[in-house]
Write a protein that holds these residues in place. Sequence first.
Motif, short mmCIF file in Angstrom:
data_model
loop_
_atom_site.label_atom_id
_atom_site.label_comp_id
_atom_site.label_asym_id
_atom_site.label_seq_id
_atom_site.Cartn_x
_atom_site.Cartn_y
_atom_site.Cartn_z
N ASN A 1 -3.85 -15.34 -4.56
CA ASN A 1 -4.43 -14.18 -4.59
C ASN A 1 -3.53 -13.03 -4.04
O ASN A 1 -3.52 -11.94 -4.08
CB ASN A 1 -5.83 -13.90 -3.67
N GLY B 1 -7.42 2.57 1.34
CA GLY B 1 -8.28 1.45 0.44
C GLY B 1 -7.32 0.33 -0.06
O GLY B 1 -7.52 -0.80 -0.05
N ALA B 2 -5.70 0.72 -0.23
CA ALA B 2 -4.97 -0.41 -0.79
C ALA B 2 -4.75 -1.36 0.48
O ALA B 2 -4.59 -2.38 0.34
CB ALA B 2 -3.91 0.62 -1.11
N ALA C 1 0.77 -1.09 0.09
CA ALA C 1 0.08 -0.07 0.07
C ALA C 1 0.75 1.14 -0.04
O ALA C 1 0.52 2.39 -0.61
CB ALA C 1 -1.06 -0.18 1.17
N VAL D 1 -2.03 -9.22 -5.26
CA VAL D 1 -1.98 -7.91 -4.47
C VAL D 1 -0.80 -7.52 -4.50
O VAL D 1 -0.51 -6.23 -4.83
CB VAL D 1 -2.56 -8.55 -2.94
N ILE E 1 -8.30 -8.60 1.93
CA ILE E 1 -9.40 -9.13 1.16
C ILE E 1 -8.96 -10.76 0.59
O ILE E 1 -9.95 -11.68 0.83
CB ILE E 1 -10.24 -8.43 -0.02
N TRP F 1 -7.51 -3.39 0.87
CA TRP F 1 -7.66 -4.28 0.13
C TRP F 1 -7.01 -5.66 0.04
O TRP F 1 -7.17 -6.84 -0.42
CB TRP F 1 -7.71 -3.66 -1.30
#
Length: 101
Positions: free
Chosen positions: A74, A61-62, A22, A78, A68, A65
């Motif tokens: 995944n 937000g990053a 992030a 990311v 998630i 995220w």
Amino acid sequence: MASHAPAGLALAHRLTAAILGAYIFAWGFITLAMAGLFALGMSFHDAEHLSSILVFLVYLGAFLWAFIAKRAKNMLLVWLLLGGGGALMAACASLLQYILV
């Protein structure tokens, strides 16, 4: 005790991706936003301040995220999107700055 090691390792990996990924993404965003706003005619200091304000929302937000993703493949996505996206935005900002100067 060994059964908790994979979960702890996954959490450490996710936390590292959230913090560092992030940060790289936010760094790329702020460079591109400053260069883009300056190219659109905004004064440098106004572009700097607006980018600095918006980057808090982008980083949050990053960061969220990154949590998630639930599977290992995944997490690779990311890392690619956060790190690669941040590097791509920084490269675009550098190119834009080169064109302006």
